[in-house]
Design an enzyme around this catalytic site. Structure first.
Site, short mmCIF file in Angstrom:
data_model
loop_
_atom_site.label_atom_id
_atom_site.label_comp_id
_atom_site.label_asym_id
_atom_site.label_seq_id
_atom_site.Cartn_x
_atom_site.Cartn_y
_atom_site.Cartn_z
N GLY A 13 6.37 0.28 -9.00
CA GLY A 13 6.65 -0.07 -7.87
C GLY A 13 7.09 -1.80 -8.07
CB CYS A 14 8.73 -3.90 -5.74
SG CYS A 14 7.88 -3.43 -4.08
CE1 TYR A 15 4.23 -7.60 -2.75
CE2 TYR A 15 4.11 -5.50 -1.83
CZ TYR A 15 4.33 -7.07 -1.47
OH TYR A 15 4.58 -7.03 -0.48
CB THR A 66 7.85 -4.72 -11.40
OG1 THR A 66 8.13 -3.37 -11.27
CG2 THR A 66 8.66 -5.49 -12.13
CB SER A 67 5.96 -9.21 -9.12
OG SER A 67 5.24 -10.36 -8.97
#
Lengths: 351, 351, 351, 351
Positions: free
Chosen positions: A154-156, A158-159
């Site tokens: 997921g995007c969050y 990953t960060s």
């Protein structure tokens, strides 16, 4: 380059599909030969995406999703469809011998029960959970290279995970007191026609949403727990930025012992030494979402606050590129034996 | 209201001066009779602010700042000049019998040494620090009403303190583990011509700045310590939003004991029961900066997360209005015997 | 003002309804006593518009639209519903003795055939076309004051007609060569959930749309023809700006004879001398949409280009306020015997 | 690819320099070996542009501009400095045998007197005006390929000329009645620290500027006159969009005779048949600035309005890429014998 790898894309009409199409235009070793959509089948890509006019990809005719056809024509298939929809297609494709990079959440959570508790649907292909590899190359490079099924992060997550990995691995911070305050651009909300995502509802404003039960929470906690070697629970909050792309996570941790910024910076630099797609910024510099716009870079800035004993980690990615389709392409490159960054733009658009 | 109160504004060319001018257009009991600027003296207000064309205020001629003249003509004077510049003017005006609302930081910090440590300048009028009243009406209403010198709160502190006050006063949360993750619109950076504030450097991006030593930190800690009855140190981080106006603070606290959202909400509702300019939102609603745009409302949303034992407080204000000129006008109203909200717009512009 | 005028609003959920609610909060002589919506009936206004929390209007319960009830309770009713929907309700209300301000297009076009050709629907209440007064107070003040039914002008037409009226009335320009290049903020597209209006489709971009057959064309031509005393056909183009509010029309005309800017400016100043809600800017100044944001001002800038013999007129309004609900309130004020600007904010929000 | 071409960039700190750096990252046949700046010499590129961190170009050390050094090290030099500053450097470099692409206006205007009238400075190297080639490859491909000195076109002129060329060449429209209504993103205003370019002065607003004497006017008229075979004077107006990049020109022309959209479209398609970097959109489609973002495409949409006898041409480019540095690179490619599009991204970032 001997032979061009043939790729398929299931679900071309959302922002992640659109982003993958953008990236494939410049890939010289991989070609998009199938793009599917239930609603747009029969049209050319350039019909729905005028920005592809006069480009070779613009003439690709969209088809109905069909596992047999995809298996016949493709070496690797990207799934850019909602969770629950992906699990069965993924299984069919793998059984037909195609490699799959699934951008949905369906194979990210190792534990079926946890998945079902957070996503409120039954997981009908839990048999594949063990085989699926979590596609964060900085953590699982070797496993990815041999995988059939990639669960694209997921995007969050990953960060957040890239931001915390070195600190947890080196045991620098308390595992019991982690706060992740994350902010995302509006493309993260998808391309569905909802009043809440209209220009006039998002522009010139800022808000939190989904507190405290965002579905990316278990994914983050699963990976952080592995890194920290203990069960980790985090406070994870999400906010909507009036920008198209970009996630900035501000991560608050408690240092276990008094530690200098030099020491923390050294630990991060070492951890990412041979991983060029994560950039640990020079001391004193903080990341900005525009500096990673359109790229797969994750930029990390570090702040040590002696007054509070906290290490504050700033982690920035492009949610559509590193947080979705760009990372999917990194994974596809790896499972197909290509260099991790083939076809990926390295220079963000500035301004 | 029998007689019109006469007001002066020192420093009309910045965003806080501009905002005060906007608000004074609709004030029926107070009139702006002086507006000063070293660089623009001689021009009419409408010359530098075309939005005041054809409005009575547009014809006001800007003058050089002159304490004697201001004292002669005004009942109350707003200081919208940088810190350090304000302290001497404030002292002169008070000595000349004028009431002063100082929008700079010069009289906010009770302790001269703390002020000098954070602002890196000498405080030459520390004799007035004791008399100055911190102009947050929800906390100091009575003292404000009798004051000669108001230290108008900073924008971030207004948002943070109003968000935390009920929890600290009621002893609901640990005082040793508070994180304030604050995000502000670009008008908070002022109207100075700097590359970093250009449209192309701010739009379509997001970044943190000033970590971990933003000058609003001691102001926040001073007031939270009074509320909590003990010395409080906080992690306070600031970010730049690509919007004109608005601050949203996401505040992370640890609950002292297991507490329901109902109980927390009740404590907040009670604390602000007779303070109509703070709106504790219904349970489940979260604030958005646009809902307070152009107003003096502070909107507060509450989240209890049983998984982590945290109370997360969302606090939204308009940084230029409640965070600066609007609150200054609330204070001026109060010291002049008017209703707190006279002349203040209550309905935000939507969208 | 002895008695409060009671107003109703049919169609509260769109941006024009929302804007009217915002304006009514500050009106001291008119009170909103009814707000209707088929989909939201039963809720309070603050339930759907959190920005009305703690304001008196926030407690108003939304009802189903019912002409009898509206006639019973209201002196004046605003119709903020789509064209075609408005015509029958308008007729019913007028017959029941209520004054009506219709924000739709249904009564703007004097000629039934023209209306039907451009709007592609039958006009079933053409009997009222003759009685309806086009609600542009700068042109029809006297007729508005005695009207039962106001056809509130469209947003683009308001900007274009006010921009051209003095030039046409004074015979300064050719009537056969007029180009109106208009640009509007996204709220003009309404609050419907469409992909094309999503933040990510509008932000950071710019496009024309609807060329060359925008439905506001016949409305503009009808009024310009009356002003010019001859049939006028215009090139009228519309564009979508990535801003919430504001229309700027750049209007190109050919001067009939060599004319100085001084002479043109004098003609405009004279035409609008006693009409304070149109601001003819000083020579050399050009309007900006932000200078009229949230207000009913129309700002006009004038450019004479001797090289091409053209007079270029720049005309700026807020599309939601002057271009819709604010002008509706001006009209309602007038037909109810109030001052034209009662309840209307004069100072735009800057920035 | 036998040998890498060595390029220099004079003036790296503005947006055009920044954009050229971005493009050079992906160029495999040309390498940036010199980047100069009077104010930043001694720093690495990544020091001033963190988005170049960890990229090879980021380590390039900025030098003082020095014609001898540039001549020694470079095959081709880009001048990204203000007009007047460029003319002498250009001359020195050419004399030293280096090819020059000048992004300033200094060699665009063929007539010294016209240049001096519009730019208000003396042209001290008018001897080179005859040799300089106007770098619009769709018009001057052959001359560009043999040139030593390229006058890289202005952003607005690129959009206007490409939009009008087929119509003028085919004699479809009157040459005496052309209106160009152009709108540009804020990067076109440069990176200078001016109050008028601050985020809070540009965002959420829209305005015209520079009417009717924008300096791009003579450049446009010079090229249109050549295309039309007669002296052409145009009405050219510029506006500031609250976006980073992009120009959309809406161009109004009078058709000489009744002409169908089919016929106009055919003329345009034929004119640009072998020029793949201009995309004549399918009938009915209109360009959007985002569809060319970050690319050198010029997208053209066509509208025929039989009511007014006008052909309306919509022309969109990215002002920094096609309008400046991207076109400069096209020209540099051509004079160095490379393909016109080497190193240039073809897929815009969406959203």
């Amino acid at each position: 380059m001997s032979q061009i790898i043939k790729a398929g894309l299931v679900g071309v009409t959302g922002y992640t599909g659109m982003e993958l199409a953008r990236l494939m235009v410049h890939h010289s070793s991989m070609e998009l030969v199938r793009a599917t959509s239930r609603s747009e089948a029969g049209k050319k890509l350039a019909d729905i995406y005028p920005f592809l006019n006069r480009l070779p990809l613009g003439d690709l005719v969209i088809t109905q999703p069909d596992a047999a056809d995809l298996a016949e024509e493709c070496d690797v298939v990207f799934l850019a469809v909602p969770h629950k929809t992906a699990m069965e297609i993924a299984a069919e494709l793998i059984e037909a011998g195609v490699k799959v990079v699934d951008l949905s959440a369906d194979f990210r959570i190792n534990d079926k029960a946890v998945y079902e508790a957070w996503y409120k649907v039954e997981h009908t292909r839990a048999d594949l959970l063990k085989e699926a590899v979590y596609g964060l190359p900085e953590l699982y490079l070797d496993r990815i290279m041999g995988a059939r099924l990639i669960a694209n992060p997921g995007c969050y997550p990953t960060s957040a995970i890239l931001g915390l990995a070195p600190a947890l691995k080196a045991g620098l911070v308390e595992t019991s007191d982690i706060v992740i305050d994350a902010k995302s651009g509006a493309s993260g909300a998808g391309r569905g026609a909802k009043v809440g995502n209209l220009f006039c509802e998002v522009a010139d404003s800022f808000r939190a949403y989904g507190l405290p039960t965002h579905r990316h929470t278990p994914e983050i906690e699963q990976e952080l727990s592995k890194l920290g070697g203990t069960d980790i629970t985090v406070s994870f909050s999400t906010h909507l930025l009036p920008i198209d792309r970009g996630i900035l996570s501000t991560i608050y941790t408690k240092l276990r012992a008094e530690t200098s910024l030099d020491a923390v910076h050294a630990a991060y630099t070492e951890f990412y030494a041979d991983k060029p797609l994560v950039r640990v910024l020079p001391k004193g510099q903080l990341p900005e979402t525009r500096f990673v716009r359109g790229t797969v870079f994750c930029d990390i800035g570090l702040v040590v606050d002696p007054r509070t004993g906290r290490l504050i980690i700033l982690s920035a990615i492009d949610n559509l590129c590193r947080g979705a389709s760009g990372q999917a392409l990194m994974n596809a490159n790896l499972i197909c034996g290509l260099d991790i960054d083939e076809g990926l733009p390295m220079a963000p658009m500035m301004p």
